[in-house]
Write a protein that holds these residues in place. Structure first.
Motif, PDB file in Angstrom:
ATOM      1  N   PRO A   8       0.825  -1.219   0.000  1.00  0.00           N
ATOM      2  CA  PRO A   8       0.000   0.000   0.000  1.00  0.00           C
ATOM      3  C   PRO A   8       0.853   1.260   0.000  1.00  0.00           C
ATOM      4  O   PRO A   8       0.865   2.034   0.934  1.00  0.00           O
ATOM      5  CB  PRO A   8      -0.821  -0.137   1.279  1.00  0.00           C
ATOM      6  CG  PRO A   8      -0.004  -0.995   2.168  1.00  0.00           C
ATOM      7  CD  PRO A   8       0.793  -1.914   1.271  1.00  0.00           C
ATOM      8  N   THR A   9       1.593   1.470  -1.082  1.00  0.00           N
ATOM      9  CA  THR A   9       2.554   2.565  -1.158  1.00  0.00           C
ATOM     10  C   THR A   9       1.933   3.934  -0.939  1.00  0.00           C
ATOM     11  O   THR A   9       2.482   4.768  -0.241  1.00  0.00           O
ATOM     12  CB  THR A   9       3.264   2.536  -2.525  1.00  0.00           C
ATOM     13  OG1 THR A   9       3.859   1.247  -2.678  1.00  0.00           O
ATOM     14  CG2 THR A   9       4.339   3.582  -2.601  1.00  0.00           C
ATOM     15  N   PHE A  10       0.785   4.192  -1.541  1.00  0.00           N
ATOM     16  CA  PHE A  10       0.197   5.520  -1.446  1.00  0.00           C
ATOM     17  C   PHE A  10      -0.930   5.600  -0.434  1.00  0.00           C
ATOM     18  O   PHE A  10      -1.388   6.678  -0.100  1.00  0.00           O
ATOM     19  CB  PHE A  10      -0.269   5.981  -2.822  1.00  0.00           C
ATOM     20  CG  PHE A  10       0.879   6.119  -3.773  1.00  0.00           C
ATOM     21  CD1 PHE A  10       1.785   7.154  -3.644  1.00  0.00           C
ATOM     22  CD2 PHE A  10       1.083   5.188  -4.770  1.00  0.00           C
ATOM     23  CE1 PHE A  10       2.870   7.276  -4.497  1.00  0.00           C
ATOM     24  CE2 PHE A  10       2.165   5.299  -5.634  1.00  0.00           C
ATOM     25  CZ  PHE A  10       3.060   6.344  -5.496  1.00  0.00           C
ATOM     26  N   THR A  11      -1.393   4.456   0.030  1.00  0.00           N
ATOM     27  CA  THR A  11      -2.349   4.430   1.124  1.00  0.00           C
ATOM     28  C   THR A  11      -1.688   3.680   2.257  1.00  0.00           C
ATOM     29  O   THR A  11      -0.889   2.780   2.035  1.00  0.00           O
ATOM     30  CB  THR A  11      -3.660   3.716   0.724  1.00  0.00           C
ATOM     31  OG1 THR A  11      -3.344   2.386   0.325  1.00  0.00           O
ATOM     32  CG2 THR A  11      -4.371   4.433  -0.385  1.00  0.00           C
ATOM     33  N   LEU A  12      -1.989   4.051   3.462  1.00  0.00           N
ATOM     34  CA  LEU A  12      -1.361   3.380   4.598  1.00  0.00           C
ATOM     35  C   LEU A  12      -1.983   2.014   4.868  1.00  0.00           C
ATOM     36  O   LEU A  12      -1.311   1.117   5.367  1.00  0.00           O
ATOM     37  CB  LEU A  12      -1.467   4.254   5.844  1.00  0.00           C
ATOM     38  CG  LEU A  12      -0.691   5.569   5.788  1.00  0.00           C
ATOM     39  CD1 LEU A  12      -0.983   6.411   7.018  1.00  0.00           C
ATOM     40  CD2 LEU A  12       0.788   5.314   5.652  1.00  0.00           C
ATOM     41  N   ASP A  22     -13.201 -13.544   5.094  1.00  0.00           N
ATOM     42  CA  ASP A  22     -12.750 -12.766   6.244  1.00  0.00           C
ATOM     43  C   ASP A  22     -11.976 -11.538   5.770  1.00  0.00           C
ATOM     44  O   ASP A  22     -11.390 -11.524   4.695  1.00  0.00           O
ATOM     45  CB  ASP A  22     -11.834 -13.612   7.145  1.00  0.00           C
ATOM     46  CG  ASP A  22     -12.557 -14.776   7.772  1.00  0.00           C
ATOM     47  OD1 ASP A  22     -13.739 -14.623   8.133  1.00  0.00           O
ATOM     48  OD2 ASP A  22     -11.937 -15.851   7.903  1.00  0.00           O
ATOM     49  N   GLN A  23     -11.962 -10.510   6.617  1.00  0.00           N
ATOM     50  CA  GLN A  23     -11.194  -9.306   6.309  1.00  0.00           C
ATOM     51  C   GLN A  23      -9.734  -9.514   6.696  1.00  0.00           C
ATOM     52  O   GLN A  23      -9.422 -10.161   7.688  1.00  0.00           O
ATOM     53  CB  GLN A  23     -11.738  -8.114   7.082  1.00  0.00           C
ATOM     54  CG  GLN A  23     -13.066  -7.612   6.592  1.00  0.00           C
ATOM     55  CD  GLN A  23     -13.537  -6.457   7.446  1.00  0.00           C
ATOM     56  OE1 GLN A  23     -13.734  -6.627   8.638  1.00  0.00           O
ATOM     57  NE2 GLN A  23     -13.708  -5.307   6.832  1.00  0.00           N
ATOM     58  N   LEU A  24      -8.854  -8.915   5.905  1.00  0.00           N
ATOM     59  CA  LEU A  24      -7.427  -8.934   6.160  1.00  0.00           C
ATOM     60  C   LEU A  24      -6.920  -7.529   5.866  1.00  0.00           C
ATOM     61  O   LEU A  24      -7.260  -6.952   4.833  1.00  0.00           O
ATOM     62  CB  LEU A  24      -6.755  -9.952   5.230  1.00  0.00           C
ATOM     63  CG  LEU A  24      -5.260 -10.119   5.346  1.00  0.00           C
ATOM     64  CD1 LEU A  24      -4.909 -11.564   5.073  1.00  0.00           C
ATOM     65  CD2 LEU A  24      -4.520  -9.201   4.426  1.00  0.00           C
ATOM     66  N   PHE A  25      -6.162  -6.958   6.786  1.00  0.00           N
ATOM     67  CA  PHE A  25      -5.642  -5.607   6.611  1.00  0.00           C
ATOM     68  C   PHE A  25      -4.134  -5.644   6.415  1.00  0.00           C
ATOM     69  O   PHE A  25      -3.430  -6.400   7.085  1.00  0.00           O
ATOM     70  CB  PHE A  25      -5.988  -4.735   7.820  1.00  0.00           C
ATOM     71  CG  PHE A  25      -7.467  -4.563   7.997  1.00  0.00           C
ATOM     72  CD1 PHE A  25      -8.181  -3.700   7.179  1.00  0.00           C
ATOM     73  CD2 PHE A  25      -8.151  -5.284   8.955  1.00  0.00           C
ATOM     74  CE1 PHE A  25      -9.549  -3.556   7.325  1.00  0.00           C
ATOM     75  CE2 PHE A  25      -9.519  -5.144   9.116  1.00  0.00           C
ATOM     76  CZ  PHE A  25     -10.215  -4.282   8.295  1.00  0.00           C
ATOM     77  N   HIS A  26      -3.652  -4.826   5.497  1.00  0.00           N
ATOM     78  CA  HIS A  26      -2.224  -4.707   5.193  1.00  0.00           C
ATOM     79  C   HIS A  26      -1.843  -3.249   5.420  1.00  0.00           C
ATOM     80  O   HIS A  26      -2.334  -2.364   4.724  1.00  0.00           O
ATOM     81  CB  HIS A  26      -1.997  -5.124   3.740  1.00  0.00           C
ATOM     82  CG  HIS A  26      -0.582  -5.006   3.293  1.00  0.00           C
ATOM     83  ND1 HIS A  26      -0.250  -5.033   1.961  1.00  0.00           N
ATOM     84  CD2 HIS A  26       0.580  -4.863   3.964  1.00  0.00           C
ATOM     85  CE1 HIS A  26       1.064  -4.910   1.848  1.00  0.00           C
ATOM     86  NE2 HIS A  26       1.580  -4.799   3.058  1.00  0.00           N
ATOM     87  N   ILE A  27      -0.995  -3.023   6.413  1.00  0.00           N
ATOM     88  CA  ILE A  27      -0.600  -1.662   6.774  1.00  0.00           C
ATOM     89  C   ILE A  27       0.878  -1.470   6.453  1.00  0.00           C
ATOM     90  O   ILE A  27       1.710  -2.302   6.816  1.00  0.00           O
ATOM     91  CB  ILE A  27      -0.834  -1.386   8.276  1.00  0.00           C
ATOM     92  CG1 ILE A  27      -2.297  -1.653   8.651  1.00  0.00           C
ATOM     93  CG2 ILE A  27      -0.440   0.040   8.625  1.00  0.00           C
ATOM     94  CD1 ILE A  27      -2.572  -1.544  10.137  1.00  0.00           C
TER      95      ILE A  27
END
Length: 87
Positions: A8-12, A22-27
């Motif tokens: 996620p280069t331009f979004t955090l 299921d949801q998975l978040f990449h920060i």
């Protein structure tokens, strides 16, 4: 269907769905300069939620990470081989 991921280069934070829905978040904390910045986008909700949360550059926010995290470190050898260390 499983979502295709990218950094996620331009979004955090990027959100994906697993094959089970299921949801998975990449920060990606790479662009964070001050710890206060992560509170602006509600990092606490991601870190205390029930969903998987994968982080790049977590050392920048290490002081606020939960104690029960699993750390996976990827390093490259001299011949471009990859090594995983899990702690």
């Amino acid at each position: 269907a499983i979502d295709i991921t990218s950094s996620p280069t331009f979004t955090l934070v990027n959100e994906y769905k697993t094959g089970e829905g299921d949801q998975l978040f990449h920060i990606d904390f790479y662009r964070i300069k001050k710890l206060e910045e992560v509170f602006d986008f509600g990092v606490e909700e991601y870190l205390t939620g029930e969903h998987y949360c994968f982080m790049e550059w977590p050392e920048l926010v290490e002081d606020i990470l939960p104690e029960d995290i699993v750390k996976v470190k990827i390093t490259t050898g001299q011949k471009e081989e990859r090594y995983l260390t899990v702690s």
